[in-house]
Design a protein around this motif. Structure first.
Motif, mmCIF file in Angstrom:
data_model
loop_
_atom_site.group_PDB
_atom_site.id
_atom_site.type_symbol
_atom_site.label_atom_id
_atom_site.label_comp_id
_atom_site.label_asym_id
_atom_site.label_seq_id
_atom_site.Cartn_x
_atom_site.Cartn_y
_atom_site.Cartn_z
ATOM 1 N N ALA A 16 52.856 30.127 74.341
ATOM 2 C CA ALA A 16 54.059 30.505 74.424
ATOM 3 C C ALA A 16 54.623 30.281 75.944
ATOM 4 O O ALA A 16 55.990 29.596 76.111
ATOM 5 N N ASP A 34 48.719 28.921 85.551
ATOM 6 C CA ASP A 34 47.589 29.431 84.371
ATOM 7 C C ASP A 34 46.162 29.280 85.243
ATOM 8 O O ASP A 34 45.804 28.474 85.922
ATOM 9 N N ARG A 36 43.452 28.909 83.751
ATOM 10 C CA ARG A 36 42.719 27.625 83.178
ATOM 11 C C ARG A 36 43.243 26.220 83.762
ATOM 12 O O ARG A 36 44.518 26.409 84.133
ATOM 13 N N LEU A 54 43.684 27.855 63.823
ATOM 14 C CA LEU A 54 44.454 27.543 62.504
ATOM 15 C C LEU A 54 45.873 27.691 62.616
ATOM 16 O O LEU A 54 46.450 28.523 63.081
ATOM 17 N N ARG A 105 41.260 24.394 69.901
ATOM 18 C CA ARG A 105 42.222 25.258 70.451
ATOM 19 C C ARG A 105 42.402 24.825 71.666
ATOM 20 O O ARG A 105 43.638 24.750 72.383
ATOM 21 N N LEU A 128 47.224 34.945 88.776
ATOM 22 C CA LEU A 128 47.951 35.763 89.195
ATOM 23 C C LEU A 128 47.130 36.784 89.787
ATOM 24 O O LEU A 128 46.362 37.671 88.949
ATOM 25 N N GLU A 281 51.694 36.972 72.840
ATOM 26 C CA GLU A 281 50.869 38.077 72.719
ATOM 27 C C GLU A 281 51.153 39.454 73.736
ATOM 28 O O GLU A 281 51.099 40.585 73.561
HETATM 29 C C1 LIG Z 1 39.329 35.284 68.126
HETATM 30 C C2 LIG Z 1 41.025 34.859 67.743
HETATM 31 C C3 LIG Z 1 41.294 34.282 66.802
HETATM 32 C C4 LIG Z 1 42.547 33.756 66.636
HETATM 33 N N1 LIG Z 1 42.996 33.036 65.580
HETATM 34 C C5 LIG Z 1 44.329 32.508 65.391
HETATM 35 C C6 LIG Z 1 44.675 31.395 64.782
HETATM 36 O O1 LIG Z 1 43.607 30.857 64.113
HETATM 37 N N2 LIG Z 1 45.853 30.925 64.423
HETATM 38 C C7 LIG Z 1 46.818 31.774 65.247
HETATM 39 O O2 LIG Z 1 48.230 31.454 64.818
HETATM 40 N N3 LIG Z 1 46.521 32.759 66.059
HETATM 41 C C8 LIG Z 1 45.431 33.147 66.163
HETATM 42 N N4 LIG Z 1 44.886 33.989 67.154
HETATM 43 C C9 LIG Z 1 46.051 34.675 67.932
HETATM 44 C C10 LIG Z 1 46.530 33.646 69.016
HETATM 45 O O3 LIG Z 1 45.242 33.092 69.574
HETATM 46 C C11 LIG Z 1 47.312 34.265 70.045
HETATM 47 O O4 LIG Z 1 48.137 35.111 69.475
HETATM 48 C C12 LIG Z 1 48.076 33.210 70.744
HETATM 49 O O5 LIG Z 1 47.132 32.500 71.570
HETATM 50 C C13 LIG Z 1 49.131 33.735 72.006
HETATM 51 O O6 LIG Z 1 49.678 32.828 72.658
HETATM 52 P P1 LIG Z 1 50.228 32.926 74.113
HETATM 53 O O7 LIG Z 1 50.569 32.109 74.724
HETATM 54 O O8 LIG Z 1 51.002 34.505 73.925
HETATM 55 O O9 LIG Z 1 48.690 33.765 74.877
HETATM 56 P P2 LIG Z 1 47.395 32.999 75.212
HETATM 57 O O10 LIG Z 1 47.196 31.819 73.969
HETATM 58 O O11 LIG Z 1 46.461 34.138 75.485
HETATM 59 O O12 LIG Z 1 47.731 32.618 76.609
HETATM 60 C C14 LIG Z 1 47.510 33.107 77.817
HETATM 61 C C15 LIG Z 1 47.327 32.286 79.001
HETATM 62 O O13 LIG Z 1 47.788 32.985 80.143
HETATM 63 C C16 LIG Z 1 46.655 32.591 81.078
HETATM 64 N N5 LIG Z 1 46.172 33.845 81.675
HETATM 65 C C17 LIG Z 1 45.936 35.145 81.487
HETATM 66 N N6 LIG Z 1 45.917 36.023 82.402
HETATM 67 C C18 LIG Z 1 46.142 35.150 83.564
HETATM 68 C C19 LIG Z 1 46.391 35.464 85.135
HETATM 69 N N7 LIG Z 1 46.141 36.530 85.654
HETATM 70 N N8 LIG Z 1 46.812 34.420 85.858
HETATM 71 C C20 LIG Z 1 46.896 33.268 85.353
HETATM 72 N N9 LIG Z 1 46.957 32.793 84.112
HETATM 73 C C21 LIG Z 1 46.605 33.914 83.132
HETATM 74 C C22 LIG Z 1 45.354 32.321 80.257
HETATM 75 O O14 LIG Z 1 44.554 31.537 80.807
HETATM 76 C C23 LIG Z 1 45.972 31.895 78.853
HETATM 77 O O15 LIG Z 1 46.246 30.194 79.125
HETATM 78 C C24 LIG Z 1 43.591 34.371 67.419
HETATM 79 C C25 LIG Z 1 43.312 35.416 68.452
HETATM 80 C C26 LIG Z 1 41.896 35.555 68.781
HETATM 81 C C27 LIG Z 1 41.648 36.559 69.898
#
Ligand SMILES: Cc1cc2nc3c(=O)[nH]c(=O)nc-3n(C[C@H](O)[C@H](O)[C@H](O)COP(=O)(O)OP(=O)(O)OC[C@H]3O[C@@H](n4cnc5c(N)ncnc54)[C@H](O)[C@@H]3O)c2cc1C
Length: 363
Positions: A16, A34, A36, A54, A105, A128, A281
């Protein structure tokens, strides 16, 4: 202007946050943070996102809309086009055709982060650590290996995942928020890696689901479980039950755990201050039926980019309106969920054999 004053600060450079950073106009001063280290050639990060990796058809469609195709470097074999559905309570097993891209991933996220333009100030391995509301926006405390530093921003975007700190520190309230599950995953050496994605239902273990996914030389077993002290025991029971169904897990390579959100049918919308947005998320944008999150991360990022590229004023209410359709879509997914999760309805669908691909028995 001080280099530490931004128009937009994005916390989280997952699918996102990285997508939003790529789509924002160069006229904005943008910060992307981030914890990471997502720089392409850096060694393994300390924080790794547990994921099935996936890329489902809806996410593929979004990548296409964003002008992207997956590079070979993020793919991991085998590519999967069947979902083997296993109902452990009834013993029914069915194969359904569905097309996924199987990705690593960590490499997927690094590739998305590599597409962020140079004009964005990227601070990786930076966490953060605190935030404070100010009349004109937010003051953020960022911690990296060198210490803590403060920056200011007009608009704050939380793209920091299921356990978002931006959300817990910044929002006013969230009536009927998504339910939180605990996703456990274990990676095993693949003795024989079957070329399918298995979806496993067992209401005795969880009212969500479990999965197996072959990934290169490994196979991963995961489950979204109600959080609680018995989650690990439930996971071990799942492993045992699957072994009784012909799964043969080799030696364990890695264990991981991550919270995962499941929006409710009658879930509310987070009440946000005027200049705070929650994407992916962090904002509860994830499928309640399949836990597919990439397409929702991309869609909410695109909506945020459209809102912010138009104007920074009153960004939160405009973003709420721009994502109303996406939240409606989540409700519709919730209405579909009983066909997957109600034992009798699931049995009826599976027993009917509708869309099942009968397996050829080899001599
Ligand atoms: C076990 C599991 C399996 C999954 N499998 C799938 C799949 O196969 N296909 C699919 O479409 N979805 C899958 N999902 C859902 C998917 O992983 C998430 O919905 C998606 O990654 C959300 O993207 P995002 O960018 O919102 O958040 P995230 O991918 O969670 O990214 C959040 C980022 O914020 C960073 N962050 C967090 N806190 C802080 C902080 N305090 N300071 C700085 N940085 C921070 C993290 O390091 C991370 O890089 C799965 C989820 C899980 C838990």
């Amino acid at each position: 202007v001080s280099p530490d004053v931004f128009d937009i600060a994005i916390v989280g450079a997952g699918p996102a946050g990285a997508t939003l950073a790529r789509l924002l106009s160069a006229r904005h001063r943008v910060l992307l943070v981030d914890r990471r280290n997502l720089a392409f050639d850096e060694p393994e990060p300390r924080f790794r996102k547990a994921c099935g990796g996936l890329v489902a058809p809806d996410a593929q469609a979004m990548l296409a809309r964003l002008g992207l195709g997956l590079p070979r470097t993020v793919l991991v074999g085998p590519q999967l086009f069947v979902v083997r559905t296993l109902d452990l309570a009834s013993g029914l097993e069915r194969d359904y055709q569905r097309f996924y891209f199987n990705v690593d991933r960590e490499r997927f996220d690094r590739w998305l982060a590599s597409l962020v333009p140079e004009s964005v100030d990227r601070r990786f391995a930076t966490e953060l650590a605190g935030l404070q509301v100010e009349p004109e926006g937010y003051r953020l405390r960022l911690r990296d290996a060198h210490g803590v530093r403060e920056v200011r921003t007009r608009v704050l975007v939380g793209a920091d995942g299921a356990r978002s700190k931006v959300r817990s520190w910044g929002i006013h309230a969230w009536p009927s928020p998504p339910r939180e599950y605990l996703a456990l995953q274990e990676w095993f050496e693949a003795r024989t890696a079957p070329p399918w994605f298995s979806v496993v239902f067992d209401p005795r273990l969880t009212d969500f689901y479990a999965w197996t996914i072959p990934k290169g030389d490994a196979v991963l077993l995961g489950a979204a479980l109600p959080p609680g002290p018995d989650a690990r025991a439930r996971f071990d029971l799942l492993k045992e039950r699957l072994q009784g169904h012909g799964f043969d897990f080799g030696s364990r390579l890695r264990r991981e755990a991550h919270p995962i959100l499941r929006p409710l049918l009658l879930g509310g919308t987070p009440r946000l201050p005027r200049n705070l947005l929650l994407l992916g998320e962090a904002g509860g944008f994830i499928s309640p039926s399949s836990a597919e999150g990439f397409s929702y991360a991309f869609k909410s990022a695109l909506a945020a980019a459209e809102v912010l590229n138009e104007d920074l004023e009153a960004a939160a209410p405009r973003f709420a309106r721009a994502t109303a359709g996406l939240r409606l879509r989540l409700r519709i997914k919730n209405l579909k969920a009983p066909f997957m999760y109600h034992p009798v309805l699931r049995w009826t669908v599976m027993a009917s054999g509708l869309k099942h691909l009968p397996r050829v028995q080899l001599p």
